[in-house]
Design an enzyme around this catalytic site. Structure first.
Site, PDB file in Angstrom:
ATOM      1  CE1 TYR A 146     -13.013  -7.134   1.759  1.00  0.00           C
ATOM      2  CE2 TYR A 146     -11.393  -8.806   0.839  1.00  0.00           C
ATOM      3  CZ  TYR A 146     -11.687  -7.618   1.732  1.00  0.00           C
ATOM      4  OH  TYR A 146     -10.792  -7.279   2.609  1.00  0.00           O
ATOM      5  NE  ARG A 149      -7.214   5.586   2.725  1.00  0.00           N
ATOM      6  CZ  ARG A 149      -8.077   4.675   3.406  1.00  0.00           C
ATOM      7  NH1 ARG A 149      -9.308   5.268   4.030  1.00  0.00           N
ATOM      8  NH2 ARG A 149      -7.687   3.565   3.705  1.00  0.00           N
ATOM      9  NE  ARG A 177      -4.247  -1.325   0.049  1.00  0.00           N
ATOM     10  CZ  ARG A 177      -5.397  -1.681   1.209  1.00  0.00           C
ATOM     11  NH1 ARG A 177      -5.341  -0.680   2.202  1.00  0.00           N
ATOM     12  NH2 ARG A 177      -6.228  -2.296   0.904  1.00  0.00           N
ATOM     13  CG  ASP A 219      -9.209  -2.634  -4.162  1.00  0.00           C
ATOM     14  OD1 ASP A 219      -8.403  -2.094  -3.279  1.00  0.00           O
ATOM     15  OD2 ASP A 219     -10.083  -3.864  -3.909  1.00  0.00           O
ATOM     16  NE  ARG A 276      -9.627   7.825  -2.050  1.00  0.00           N
ATOM     17  CZ  ARG A 276     -10.707   8.171  -1.715  1.00  0.00           C
ATOM     18  NH1 ARG A 276     -11.255   9.240  -2.206  1.00  0.00           N
ATOM     19  NH2 ARG A 276     -11.853   7.472  -1.222  1.00  0.00           N
TER      20      ARG A 276
END
Ligand code: CP3
Length: 355
Positions: free
Chosen positions: A154, A31, A27, A77, A40
């Site tokens: 998921y 953020r 990652r 992703d 973003r």
């Protein structure tokens, strides 16, 4: 012959000596970086960013401008595959990614469309092509996918849940549904990874973030065996046969022996397993990637260096370690702390690479 200038990670995965332990961070585009947040915003949303090759390649190279990293990882992703299969992916800022209509039974699984997955995900191929051009052969680019089991979790749960009771129960009371889903995903993931290899990915990584939810027998049946099937197919395809593969099962510390027999070149190690112990189990033929506790980055300069040194000392002499966190970096880490970590890994690890 590779044209890439910094070959530390490729050399490590191919068993060649290196001058210091290579490092990249799961990652690393995320953020915790203000420039990521800005891009973003420009994209309008997280999914808009994933689907825009210009902006996705921009955030992919952002961490390399700040830190002395030995690889880039394509910004995307793992949940783009279910989206391409027809299970629409949504994203809310305070909730993360989710599926509004998760899978409940075998009929739902049968409705999933595995046709032309690579074409439907051509925005990822385009992001890889653009990133390769921006990287200008400085460092290798890592491509990735989720594992069949992790994507299944998921797709059945709808999002990450507290105890994953729905899919863990389905393994026992509707194993046909889960096996069918995993078979479909195995095909789609293989196509997707071959596409990434064709687009220019230099390494491929499979994220099995939820393999650790399974008991030992079911881990082999539902997670490792399908990943092994993907690896075999990648090895039989001209576009992907020479590309090193890293397999990361979070919570997989008790299956390292079996994972090392999967055909992968590297094993991702979370922070719960001691790296010296892991090396003894895995042996010298396969690399280890990891295994700093991501929360170590919230420590002081001194404690960050000490924690990183412990991982490097734990691995010891040899050239088969890629330094990384045991899981993704979180959004609250200060970028200066990551710089301290990366520079320390570079300085401190050289002592273990003198011949
Ligand atoms: O490593 C990189 O820099 C490449 C980019 C990358 C992302 N997701 C970007 C992302 C990679 C390799 C992933 C993989 C991924 N996605 C995994 C496997 C690795 C892992 O963490 O176990 C999983 C389970 C997902 C699913 C996912 N995506 C979740 C659970 C979340 C929310 C968690 C969070 O951090 O908020 C995401 C969103 C996501 N994927 C973000 C990023 C940068 C944050 C989104 C934002 O901008 O708000």
């Amino acid at each position: 012959m590779s044209l890439i200038k910094n070959t530390r990670i490729l050399d490590t995965l191919n068993g060649l000596p290196v001058d210091k332990t290579p490092v990249w961070i799961m990652r690393q585009a995320g953020r915790y970086l203000p420039e990521y947040k800005e891009t973003r915003k420009k994209a309008g949303s997280f999914l808009g960013l994933c689907k825009n090759p210009d902006l996705a390649s921009e955030v992919t190279v952002q961490p390399l401008r700040r830190f002395d990293l030995d690889a880039a990882i394509i910004f995307s992703d793992i949940l783009t595959i279910p989206d391409a299969m027809g299970l629409e992916l949504k994203f809310e800022d305070n909730r993360g990614p989710f599926f509004e209509a998760p899978l409940n039974n075998i009929n739902d699984v049968e409705k999933l469309n595995t046709d032309n997955i690579a074409e439907k995900l051509d925005y990822v191929a385009n992001a890889i092509i653009e990133t390769k051009s921006k990287l200008n052969n400085e460092v290798p680019l890592i491509g990735f996918s989720g594992s069949p089991w992790t994507l299944s979790t998921y797709m059945v749960e709808g999002c990450a849940t507290k105890d994953f009771r729905k899919i863990r129960s389905a393994v026992f009371n509707d194993s046909g549904m889960i096996k069918n889903l995993i078979d479909k995903l195995t095909i789609s993931i293989t196509d997707y990874l071959v596409m990434q290899a064709k687009a220019g990915a230099d390494v491929l990584m499979i994220f099995d973030s939820w393999g650790g939810l399974l008991n030992s027998e079911n881990y082999l049946d539902f997670s490792l065996n399908p990943m092994q099937e993907i690896i075999e197919k990648l090895r039989n395809n001209d576009a992907s046969k020479n590309i090193p593969i890293i397999l990361f099962t979070k919570g997989g510390g008790s299956w390292l022996k079996q994972i090392s027999a999967s055909g992968c070149n590297g094993i991702g190690l979370d922070w719960t397993t001691n790296i010296k112990y892991a090396r003894e189990i895995i042996g010298e033929k396969i690399c280890i990637q990891g295994n700093l506790d991501p929360c170590a980055l919230h420590g002081t300069e001194q404690s960050i260096k000490e924690a990183a040194s412990r991982v490097i000392d734990g691995y010891g002499y040899g050239h088969r370690h890629i330094f990384n966190l045991g899981h993704g970096i979180d959004q609250f880490v200060k970028p200066e702390k990551l710089a301290i970590l990366i520079n320390h890994v570079k300085d401190y690890s050289t002592q273990y690479h003198k011949n």
